[in-house]
Design a protein around this motif. Structure first.
Motif, PDB file in Angstrom:
ATOM      1  N   TYR A 209      27.975   1.884 -43.195  1.00 36.84           N
ATOM      2  CA  TYR A 209      29.420   2.054 -43.050  1.00 36.84           C
ATOM      3  C   TYR A 209      29.918   3.209 -43.923  1.00 36.84           C
ATOM      4  O   TYR A 209      30.681   4.078 -43.461  1.00 36.84           O
ATOM      5  CB  TYR A 209      30.166   0.779 -43.430  1.00 36.84           C
ATOM      6  N   GLU A 210      29.505   3.228 -45.175  1.00 37.02           N
ATOM      7  CA  GLU A 210      29.989   4.242 -46.112  1.00 37.02           C
ATOM      8  C   GLU A 210      29.492   5.636 -45.764  1.00 37.02           C
ATOM      9  O   GLU A 210      30.039   6.632 -46.242  1.00 37.02           O
ATOM     10  CB  GLU A 210      29.583   3.863 -47.531  1.00 37.02           C
ATOM     11  N   ASN A 211      28.475   5.712 -44.904  1.00 37.22           N
ATOM     12  CA  ASN A 211      27.957   7.006 -44.477  1.00 37.22           C
ATOM     13  C   ASN A 211      28.712   7.563 -43.277  1.00 37.22           C
ATOM     14  O   ASN A 211      28.455   8.684 -42.852  1.00 37.22           O
ATOM     15  CB  ASN A 211      26.462   6.881 -44.131  1.00 37.22           C
ATOM     16  N   THR A 212      29.641   6.770 -42.711  1.00 36.85           N
ATOM     17  CA  THR A 212      30.448   7.279 -41.603  1.00 36.85           C
ATOM     18  C   THR A 212      31.506   8.235 -42.128  1.00 36.85           C
ATOM     19  O   THR A 212      31.888   8.199 -43.297  1.00 36.85           O
ATOM     20  CB  THR A 212      31.138   6.136 -40.831  1.00 36.85           C
ATOM     21  N   ARG A 213      31.969   9.081 -41.273  1.00 38.01           N
ATOM     22  CA  ARG A 213      32.996  10.060 -41.640  1.00 38.01           C
ATOM     23  C   ARG A 213      34.326   9.357 -41.888  1.00 38.01           C
ATOM     24  O   ARG A 213      34.667   8.377 -41.222  1.00 38.01           O
ATOM     25  CB  ARG A 213      33.153  11.069 -40.503  1.00 38.01           C
ATOM     26  N   ASP A 214      35.103   9.865 -42.859  1.00 39.95           N
ATOM     27  CA  ASP A 214      36.439   9.325 -43.091  1.00 39.95           C
ATOM     28  C   ASP A 214      37.252   9.421 -41.806  1.00 39.95           C
ATOM     29  O   ASP A 214      37.220  10.444 -41.123  1.00 39.95           O
ATOM     30  CB  ASP A 214      37.155  10.107 -44.196  1.00 39.95           C
ATOM     31  N   GLY A 215      37.966   8.367 -41.472  1.00 40.28           N
ATOM     32  CA  GLY A 215      38.745   8.386 -40.248  1.00 40.28           C
ATOM     33  C   GLY A 215      39.715   7.232 -40.199  1.00 40.28           C
ATOM     34  O   GLY A 215      39.703   6.358 -41.067  1.00 40.28           O
ATOM     35  N   TYR A 216      40.533   7.215 -39.187  1.00 40.75           N
ATOM     36  CA  TYR A 216      41.490   6.129 -39.025  1.00 40.75           C
ATOM     37  C   TYR A 216      40.818   4.876 -38.484  1.00 40.75           C
ATOM     38  O   TYR A 216      41.371   3.787 -38.571  1.00 40.75           O
ATOM     39  CB  TYR A 216      42.622   6.562 -38.092  1.00 40.75           C
ATOM     40  N   LEU A 217      39.664   5.028 -37.890  1.00 49.69           N
ATOM     41  CA  LEU A 217      38.844   3.888 -37.486  1.00 49.69           C
ATOM     42  C   LEU A 217      37.405   4.173 -37.887  1.00 49.69           C
ATOM     43  O   LEU A 217      36.859   5.226 -37.550  1.00 49.69           O
ATOM     44  CB  LEU A 217      38.937   3.660 -35.980  1.00 49.69           C
ATOM     45  N   ARG A 218      36.789   3.244 -38.628  1.00 52.39           N
ATOM     46  CA  ARG A 218      35.377   3.367 -39.021  1.00 52.39           C
ATOM     47  C   ARG A 218      34.713   2.012 -38.792  1.00 52.39           C
ATOM     48  O   ARG A 218      35.345   0.972 -38.957  1.00 52.39           O
ATOM     49  CB  ARG A 218      35.258   3.755 -40.506  1.00 52.39           C
ATOM     50  N   PHE A 219      33.435   2.030 -38.417  1.00 54.33           N
ATOM     51  CA  PHE A 219      32.755   0.755 -38.183  1.00 54.33           C
ATOM     52  C   PHE A 219      31.249   0.911 -38.365  1.00 54.33           C
ATOM     53  O   PHE A 219      30.699   2.024 -38.293  1.00 54.33           O
ATOM     54  CB  PHE A 219      33.039   0.241 -36.764  1.00 54.33           C
ATOM     55  N   ALA A 220      30.587  -0.208 -38.593  1.00 53.97           N
ATOM     56  CA  ALA A 220      29.120  -0.257 -38.645  1.00 53.97           C
ATOM     57  C   ALA A 220      28.694  -1.641 -38.191  1.00 53.97           C
ATOM     58  O   ALA A 220      29.345  -2.641 -38.498  1.00 53.97           O
ATOM     59  CB  ALA A 220      28.610   0.023 -40.054  1.00 53.97           C
ATOM     60  N   MET A 221      27.591  -1.700 -37.442  1.00 54.32           N
ATOM     61  CA  MET A 221      27.097  -2.965 -36.914  1.00 54.32           C
ATOM     62  C   MET A 221      25.582  -3.037 -37.048  1.00 54.32           C
ATOM     63  O   MET A 221      24.873  -2.096 -36.692  1.00 54.32           O
ATOM     64  CB  MET A 221      27.502  -3.132 -35.451  1.00 54.32           C
ATOM     65  N   ASP A 222      25.103  -4.154 -37.556  1.00 56.64           N
ATOM     66  CA  ASP A 222      23.680  -4.433 -37.645  1.00 56.64           C
ATOM     67  C   ASP A 222      23.208  -4.956 -36.291  1.00 56.64           C
ATOM     68  O   ASP A 222      23.863  -5.801 -35.685  1.00 56.64           O
ATOM     69  CB  ASP A 222      23.458  -5.479 -38.750  1.00 56.64           C
ATOM     70  N   VAL A 223      22.085  -4.457 -35.816  1.00 57.00           N
ATOM     71  CA  VAL A 223      21.557  -4.880 -34.527  1.00 57.00           C
ATOM     72  C   VAL A 223      20.144  -5.428 -34.731  1.00 57.00           C
ATOM     73  O   VAL A 223      19.158  -4.701 -34.595  1.00 57.00           O
ATOM     74  CB  VAL A 223      21.515  -3.703 -33.524  1.00 57.00           C
ATOM     75  N   PRO A 224      19.993  -6.715 -35.060  1.00 61.80           N
ATOM     76  CA  PRO A 224      18.663  -7.297 -35.251  1.00 61.80           C
ATOM     77  C   PRO A 224      17.805  -7.157 -34.001  1.00 61.80           C
ATOM     78  O   PRO A 224      18.223  -7.499 -32.905  1.00 61.80           O
ATOM     79  CB  PRO A 224      18.967  -8.774 -35.552  1.00 61.80           C
ATOM     80  N   GLN A 225      16.612  -6.638 -34.162  1.00 65.77           N
ATOM     81  CA  GLN A 225      15.761  -6.345 -33.018  1.00 65.77           C
ATOM     82  C   GLN A 225      15.420  -7.573 -32.185  1.00 65.77           C
ATOM     83  O   GLN A 225      15.298  -7.490 -30.966  1.00 65.77           O
ATOM     84  CB  GLN A 225      14.470  -5.671 -33.502  1.00 65.77           C
ATOM     85  N   LYS A 226      15.276  -8.715 -32.826  1.00 67.32           N
ATOM     86  CA  LYS A 226      14.889  -9.906 -32.075  1.00 67.32           C
ATOM     87  C   LYS A 226      15.975 -10.382 -31.123  1.00 67.32           C
ATOM     88  O   LYS A 226      15.726 -11.206 -30.244  1.00 67.32           O
ATOM     89  CB  LYS A 226      14.534 -11.045 -33.031  1.00 67.32           C
ATOM     90  N   GLN A 227      17.205  -9.852 -31.292  1.00 66.18           N
ATOM     91  CA  GLN A 227      18.298 -10.268 -30.422  1.00 66.18           C
ATOM     92  C   GLN A 227      18.635  -9.218 -29.368  1.00 66.18           C
ATOM     93  O   GLN A 227      19.549  -9.387 -28.590  1.00 66.18           O
ATOM     94  CB  GLN A 227      19.539 -10.589 -31.260  1.00 66.18           C
ATOM     95  N   VAL A 228      17.896  -8.092 -29.359  1.00 66.60           N
ATOM     96  CA  VAL A 228      18.153  -7.066 -28.355  1.00 66.60           C
ATOM     97  C   VAL A 228      17.431  -7.438 -27.060  1.00 66.60           C
ATOM     98  O   VAL A 228      16.223  -7.674 -27.070  1.00 66.60           O
ATOM     99  CB  VAL A 228      17.655  -5.690 -28.852  1.00 66.60           C
ATOM    100  N   PRO A 229      18.146  -7.509 -25.930  1.00 66.50           N
ATOM    101  CA  PRO A 229      17.519  -7.885 -24.650  1.00 66.50           C
ATOM    102  C   PRO A 229      16.731  -6.714 -24.080  1.00 66.50           C
ATOM    103  O   PRO A 229      17.170  -6.022 -23.171  1.00 66.50           O
ATOM    104  CB  PRO A 229      18.730  -8.232 -23.776  1.00 66.50           C
TER     105      PRO A 229
END
Length: 363
Positions: A209-229
């Motif tokens: 998250y902290e590595n994203t560019r400053d902006g009015y909207l910022r987000f980060a999401m963890d995607v565990p591999q075992k849950q990827v279809p």
């Protein structure tokens, strides 16, 4: 929708979303942070998605206001069914009149979601931390006016209101215009973190998250591999999208800079080699899509860039406010014309069908 399905959806359609919004991304976001940044120190450590909206900054941004005004004006001009406001000022006034709360008093929103480890259904638990100029009485009164039945109690010396079906939602009063809202467990976890009884979010998710560019909207999401279809992503697509099975984090930001609007979406994989595959898939998808659209959208897609740095691939879109306003007006007029043509064609088809049946009926 569960957190698992949210993650899967993000990985599967993130590139498509980039392409679909490339003509109007500027309606959403901007760069400077006027609200003190995300309240990450209030987000629980087990969060698997975190984001931030700088509401005060976005509302005050001239570029976004101009784009939003253009969109509202075009909608009012080209849609016979639209009866809403034609400017941002009108939209804010309408929101204030309907809710009793001045939307300009919202400073920022930090949102998060986590999968409850003890839940057999792996249900999503989500919440937000609202930074505002509202008092407890103002917010509670507005919620009651909207029909919510609130039950007041306390949790660790913090005032807590529960509401909704089976009192499964909550509002915690954190002081100085700051509130936690969401499902009960998520709201209580915010109180726990602020009381020092639970750790705040950290590790790779916070770093992403902290590595994203400053902006009015910022987000980060963890995607565990075992849950990827893995067997379903890209099914039926002309592009082999299996590379997205390697994505571990999706992050991004929306921003403005001078007279430009930008959108970044990043995909972080396990290895640099995996990221190279993602890079090639994204580039191929953009190329394929560019051959399927009209000249205006094709020109807009030329503003997309794809870059790779180590294990991370970033898709960026930057365009000027003027160009985006032109796109908004063009497609609003086109959609209006398409709707009218569709209505006329339907009427014509109905008439022609009746005429073609006339000889049979008379016979």
């Amino acid at each position: 929708m569960t957190l698992q399905s949210n993650r899967n959806a993000v990985v599967a359609i993130a590139v498509v979303a980039m392409l679909a919004t490339s003509g109007c991304a500027g309606m959403l976001n901007s760069e400077a942070s006027a609200s003190g940044g995300a309240k990450l120190d209030s987000v629980p450590a087990n969060a698997q998605m975190v984001g931030y909206v700088d509401a005060a900054g976005a509302v005050g941004d001239d570029s976004l206001r101009s784009l939003a005004n253009t969109m509202l004006e075009a909608q009012a001009e080209n849609s016979e069914y639209y009866e809403g406001p034609t400017s941002v000022a009108g939209m804010l006034d309408e929101a204030k009149n309907s809710s009793g709360l001045d939307p300009s008093n919202v400073h920022s929103v930090t949102f998060f979601a986590t999968a409850e480890a003890t839940s057999s259904m792996n249900a999503e638990h989500s919440g937000m931390v609202l930074a505002s100029a509202y008092s407890e009485d103002e917010l509670v009164s507005a919620m009651r006016e909207e029909g919510s039945e609130l039950s007041k109690s306390s949790y660790k010396e913090t005032t807590l209101y529960t509401y909704g079906y089976s009192d499964d939602s909550a509002l915690a009063v954190l002081g100085d215009g700051t509130f936690a809202l969401g499902d009960v467990s998520a709201v209580k976890s915010v109180v726990d973190v602020r009381a020092g009884d639970q750790d705040a979010v950290g590790g790779d998710l916070r770093a992403t998250y902290e590595n994203t560019r400053d902006g009015y909207l910022r987000f980060a999401m963890d995607v565990p591999q075992k849950q990827v279809p893995a067997d379903r992503i890209g099914a039926g697509s002309p592009v082999n999208t299996s590379a997205f099975n390697t994505v571990q984090f999706v992050s991004g930001s929306f921003y403005t800079s001078a007279d430009e609007v930008g959108l970044d979406v990043s995909f972080t994989s396990k290895t640099e080699s995996d990221a190279s595959r993602v890079h090639d898939v994204v580039k191929g998808g953009i190329s394929l899509y560019s051959g399927m659209v009209d000249d205006e959208l094709r020109n807009a897609l030329q503003k997309l860039s794809v870059s790779q740095s180590g294990d991370t691939v970033t898709v960026s879109y930057v365009n000027t406010v003027s160009n985006l306003e032109t796109l908004l007006e063009t497609y609003s007029e086109r959609m209006s014309g398409s709707t009218s043509a569709s209505g006329s064609a339907s009427s014509s088809t109905s008439t022609d069908s009746s005429a073609s049946l006339a000889p049979l009926v008379s016979a």
